[in-house]
Design a protein around this motif. Sequence first.
Motif, PDB file in Angstrom:
ATOM      1  N   UNK A   1       0.859  -1.183   0.000  1.00  0.00           N
ATOM      2  CA  UNK A   1       0.000   0.000   0.000  1.00  0.00           C
ATOM      3  C   UNK A   1       0.897   1.235   0.000  1.00  0.00           C
ATOM      4  N   UNK A   2       0.685   2.121  -0.980  1.00  0.00           N
ATOM      5  CA  UNK A   2       1.513   3.318  -1.090  1.00  0.00           C
ATOM      6  C   UNK A   2       0.647   4.564  -1.004  1.00  0.00           C
ATOM      7  N   UNK A   3       1.173   5.599  -0.405  1.00  0.00           N
ATOM      8  CA  UNK A   3       0.510   6.896  -0.324  1.00  0.00           C
ATOM      9  C   UNK A   3       1.553   7.957  -0.626  1.00  0.00           C
ATOM     10  N   UNK A   4       1.219   8.886  -1.513  1.00  0.00           N
ATOM     11  CA  UNK A   4       2.143   9.969  -1.796  1.00  0.00           C
ATOM     12  C   UNK A   4       2.333  10.218  -3.276  1.00  0.00           C
ATOM     13  N   UNK A   5       3.238  11.143  -3.563  1.00  0.00           N
ATOM     14  CA  UNK A   5       3.579  11.483  -4.938  1.00  0.00           C
ATOM     15  C   UNK A   5       4.331  10.313  -5.583  1.00  0.00           C
ATOM     16  N   UNK A   6       4.003   9.977  -6.846  1.00  0.00           N
ATOM     17  CA  UNK A   6       4.650   8.826  -7.497  1.00  0.00           C
ATOM     18  C   UNK A   6       6.170   8.904  -7.528  1.00  0.00           C
ATOM     19  N   UNK A   7       6.693  10.106  -7.696  1.00  0.00           N
ATOM     20  CA  UNK A   7       8.155  10.253  -7.705  1.00  0.00           C
ATOM     21  C   UNK A   7       8.737   9.876  -6.351  1.00  0.00           C
ATOM     22  N   UNK A   8       8.128  10.374  -5.288  1.00  0.00           N
ATOM     23  CA  UNK A   8       8.634  10.079  -3.944  1.00  0.00           C
ATOM     24  C   UNK A   8       8.419   8.609  -3.579  1.00  0.00           C
ATOM     25  N   UNK A   9       7.316   8.028  -4.058  1.00  0.00           N
ATOM     26  CA  UNK A   9       7.098   6.600  -3.815  1.00  0.00           C
ATOM     27  C   UNK A   9       8.224   5.788  -4.439  1.00  0.00           C
ATOM     28  N   UNK A  10       8.609   6.154  -5.673  1.00  0.00           N
ATOM     29  CA  UNK A  10       9.698   5.440  -6.354  1.00  0.00           C
ATOM     30  C   UNK A  10      10.987   5.515  -5.553  1.00  0.00           C
ATOM     31  N   UNK A  11      11.244   6.663  -4.936  1.00  0.00           N
ATOM     32  CA  UNK A  11      12.458   6.830  -4.126  1.00  0.00           C
ATOM     33  C   UNK A  11      12.388   5.977  -2.857  1.00  0.00           C
ATOM     34  N   UNK A  12      11.217   5.936  -2.231  1.00  0.00           N
ATOM     35  CA  UNK A  12      11.043   5.102  -1.039  1.00  0.00           C
ATOM     36  C   UNK A  12      11.235   3.627  -1.378  1.00  0.00           C
ATOM     37  N   UNK A  13      10.709   3.221  -2.542  1.00  0.00           N
ATOM     38  CA  UNK A  13      10.804   1.820  -2.965  1.00  0.00           C
ATOM     39  C   UNK A  13      12.251   1.434  -3.245  1.00  0.00           C
ATOM     40  N   UNK A  14      13.008   2.288  -3.945  1.00  0.00           N
ATOM     41  CA  UNK A  14      14.391   1.909  -4.279  1.00  0.00           C
ATOM     42  C   UNK A  14      15.252   1.833  -3.020  1.00  0.00           C
ATOM     43  N   UNK A  15      14.966   2.688  -2.035  1.00  0.00           N
ATOM     44  CA  UNK A  15      15.708   2.592  -0.771  1.00  0.00           C
ATOM     45  C   UNK A  15      15.371   1.280  -0.065  1.00  0.00           C
ATOM     46  N   UNK A  16      14.099   0.879  -0.132  1.00  0.00           N
ATOM     47  CA  UNK A  16      13.679  -0.376   0.501  1.00  0.00           C
ATOM     48  C   UNK A  16      14.347  -1.577  -0.161  1.00  0.00           C
ATOM     49  N   UNK A  17      14.647  -1.464  -1.462  1.00  0.00           N
ATOM     50  CA  UNK A  17      15.342  -2.564  -2.143  1.00  0.00           C
ATOM     51  C   UNK A  17      16.730  -2.795  -1.554  1.00  0.00           C
ATOM     52  N   UNK A  18      17.301  -1.766  -0.927  1.00  0.00           N
ATOM     53  CA  UNK A  18      18.600  -1.899  -0.248  1.00  0.00           C
ATOM     54  C   UNK A  18      18.407  -2.151   1.248  1.00  0.00           C
ATOM     55  N   UNK A  19      17.169  -2.516   1.625  1.00  0.00           N
ATOM     56  CA  UNK A  19      16.830  -2.807   3.018  1.00  0.00           C
ATOM     57  C   UNK A  19      16.909  -1.562   3.898  1.00  0.00           C
ATOM     58  N   UNK A  20      16.702  -0.388   3.283  1.00  0.00           N
ATOM     59  CA  UNK A  20      16.634   0.860   4.032  1.00  0.00           C
ATOM     60  C   UNK A  20      15.156   1.274   4.073  1.00  0.00           C
ATOM     61  N   UNK A  21      14.476   0.903   5.164  1.00  0.00           N
ATOM     62  CA  UNK A  21      13.042   1.119   5.261  1.00  0.00           C
ATOM     63  C   UNK A  21      12.762   2.486   5.870  1.00  0.00           C
ATOM     64  N   UNK A  22      11.910   3.218   5.238  1.00  0.00           N
ATOM     65  CA  UNK A  22      11.651   4.613   5.605  1.00  0.00           C
ATOM     66  C   UNK A  22      11.234   4.758   7.063  1.00  0.00           C
ATOM     67  N   UNK A  23      10.334   3.908   7.537  1.00  0.00           N
ATOM     68  CA  UNK A  23       9.867   4.006   8.925  1.00  0.00           C
ATOM     69  C   UNK A  23      11.023   3.845   9.906  1.00  0.00           C
ATOM     70  N   UNK A  24      11.921   2.874   9.649  1.00  0.00           N
ATOM     71  CA  UNK A  24      13.063   2.647  10.541  1.00  0.00           C
ATOM     72  C   UNK A  24      14.022   3.835  10.511  1.00  0.00           C
TER      73      UNK A  24
END
Length: 897
Positions: free
Chosen positions: A384-407
């Motif tokens: 589930x995603x909320x936000x601007x598509x550009x920023x979502x893409x940035x959050x997703x690519x960070x998560x691919x490196x196991x860098x989770x935004x909430x943490x």
Amino acid sequence: MVEGSNQLDEVFTEVDSSEKGLNEEQVRERLDKYGMNQLKEAKKTTARDILVRQFKNFIIWVLIAAAFLSLLVDEIINFWVIMVIVSIVVILGFFQEYRAEKAMESLQRIVQPETTVVREGKPRKVKSREVVPGDILMLESGDRVPADAVVFESVALRLDEAALTGESQPVGKGISDKIFAGTQIVHGKCRGVVTDTGMETKLGQIAGLIQMKEEETPLQKRIAKLSRTLAGLALVASLLALAIGVLQGAPLEEMLLIAIALAVGAVPEGLPLTMTMTLAFGMRRLAQHNAIIRKMLGVETLGSTDVICTDKTGTLTRNEMTVGRILVNEEIIEVTGSGYTPKGEFLENEKNREIKQDPTALKLLKAIALCNNSSLEKRDDKWDVVGDPTEIALTVVAAKADLWKDDLEDDYPRVEEIVFTSERKLMTTVHENEGETVSFTKGAPESVIEVCDDIEIDGDIVSLDDEMRRQIMDKNLEFASSAYRVLAVAYREDPDTSSEATIEEHMTFLGLVAMIDPPREEVKEAVATSHKAGVRVVMITGDNQETAKAIAGSIGLFDYKTKCGLPEHVEVKDREKVMRIVEDCAITGQELDELDDEEFEALVDHINIYARTMPEQKLRIVGALQKQGHIAAMTGDGVNDAPALKKADIGIAMGIKGTDVAKESSVMVLQDDNFATIVEAVRRGRAIYENIEKFTTYLISRNFTEVILIILGITLLGYELIPLLALQILFINMFSEIMPSIGLGLDPPEEGIMDRDPRDPNESILNRRNLVLMISNALVMGSASLLVFVLNDPAENTQFARTVTFATVVSMILFVPFAFRSLDKSIFSRGFLTNKIMLVGVTVSFLLTLSAMYIPFLSNIFELVPLTAQQWILPIGIAFSTMLVIELIKAVTKGIK
């Protein structure tokens, strides 16, 4: 500050909530307790209102006058028949308007605003009407405040409270301030806890002030004027028939009844009603194709639109940003995976080093996850995603490196934010970590690089010299030329937080992030269809010019080989400058600012791409197009798009990513944000207008048929041998007019409707060609009906001759409406069976009129006799022949403009 904190604590206690929001059980309980977050509607149009409205029709009172006139001359049967017909007209009009009203109400319910709230600690998109006291609102620039709330987090917050106060200047708000339902966020962002919803809000207390009344459109006004003109002509024709009959010695009472019947018969009372139904149901059909028309004016304007100015992201493209490449440490890292699922790999770079072993790359990914307002959460095996598509893409690519935004936010809590603006093209956040302060910035590469003094390479910080800057911008150009959208990322340790300006100074450059948003599959065909229809498509985007060109080239909007030129006869102050700017039919916002109004207006017809533009420049673009005589549609989604959306002939707001301000400024809302939907709306808008032309021409032709028949009959044969009696004329008009015209109004679009140029907006419905068709057809049908009357020896058996004439006029219902399904093409190319509504309407109308001949009680009233099957040959044959003659007239008059 302590006092403010105490106030906030009291507010949270009062509404029994916290900064993490409510859980689903609490939401359900509060919806039951407080109800939906919506205002009580103003008094709706009731069934009684619609019934009363039927008696505001002048035609009804003419019929009632005719009925009482019949009573005065002892024509009791005429009185009751006319009153029955009045009842039928009123009931039919009532049900048609009632259905149209309900269709419009259901259409209004389709567009339901949404808002972002925090529930169970996570952002959620919910319908604004489902917001309850205690909900935590997350609002940013462009959002409408859905309920009264108290602010507990604020970043450069300013609101437009004109809806409540009438004050046009934005009002600044801070912690502990109250914000009110119905106001607009015009700058900054905030979080607030809801205190009141629905009628308990401040807006609810003055709800009556915001009710809006749908005004008549120019087309409706033209139809009303046409109806009045036709009424005048009908009066003249009726008085002429009356005078001829009286001069021939006819009884005044009988001729008065015939004159009134002619007046009623000549005025197409179904015209305004059928047009309203056509527009209302046309809007409903557009809604089924994801185009919500907020103002009826939009339906008629769509058919004239000749330029569509469209945003790129999400409209021409899928709006599913995916990071594909990262430039860091002077090398490129390829990233696999697509969409918003955080699965993918960082392909080993030239140094053969995994991403987790690259400190600078990790810092870049951490920066884009923290300098970011989107959220990513797994719910029920779905992301589930909320936000601007550009920023979502940035959050997703960070998560691919196991860098989770909430943490990351737990370790680096945000203490300040400088919101993105189209002028700065930057966004910056400030964070604390173990007593240290760090700021992260992302934005347009040319803007980010201007605020950087250094660059980090493999964990080392070195000075950012001119050669490095050139290489970075060259790489940015390379990415952009491959249709990537590029953002630059920078940071600063221990930034100077004394002002917003100083925070974004002396930064260290980290790298570039390149995202791809591929074009929608259907857009290329939609662009080609637009061009074939004479509609020019113009792309307006805030992206890099090379990115815009690459996307435009892939969908048929741009050709690198095409060179634009300025016609020699166009005079400009600096031709050399103008030619340089417009050389490839694409310009940037900065280049646009270099042009004065005269130069830009000379060029506006030659520019297909506007890149790196600011929303405010859309207003100038649409103004220049309109000065060149274009009917322009303009898309938009943000607060700053609102002026251009209002100025455009068709303002089109995005339904998914559009702000409330943009939607309220628009004529049309796209539920799917898809360019192809705009093109489909243009196609259906053209069809709706053409249908109005069809039934208007048909109705007037049909109504004046009886006028011509009676006047010719009285003139040539005398009043004793009138071809049709008053009651027969009234009966025919009541049952042969409205249902076929509705069938024409709801006719499916013709094939090839998008192969024509747009309609001239100043063109009358009854243009010269349609006027010739109308007069010719009325003469043909009236003369053919008189011929039938004469051929059946009226002097010998008048009742039988009138019956056959009645049957002929009735039989025309079976054929003539189909000839009007196209005013250009032959009915044999369109077909008889492709409009089921028409088939049903024609059949029902024919059977109802037959009842007047074959039901003894009715046949006695209407002075008709039953016909044998053999006696129907002449009426059917004449009716079919009339249709063929009308087809011939269409072919002959095709070239008339």
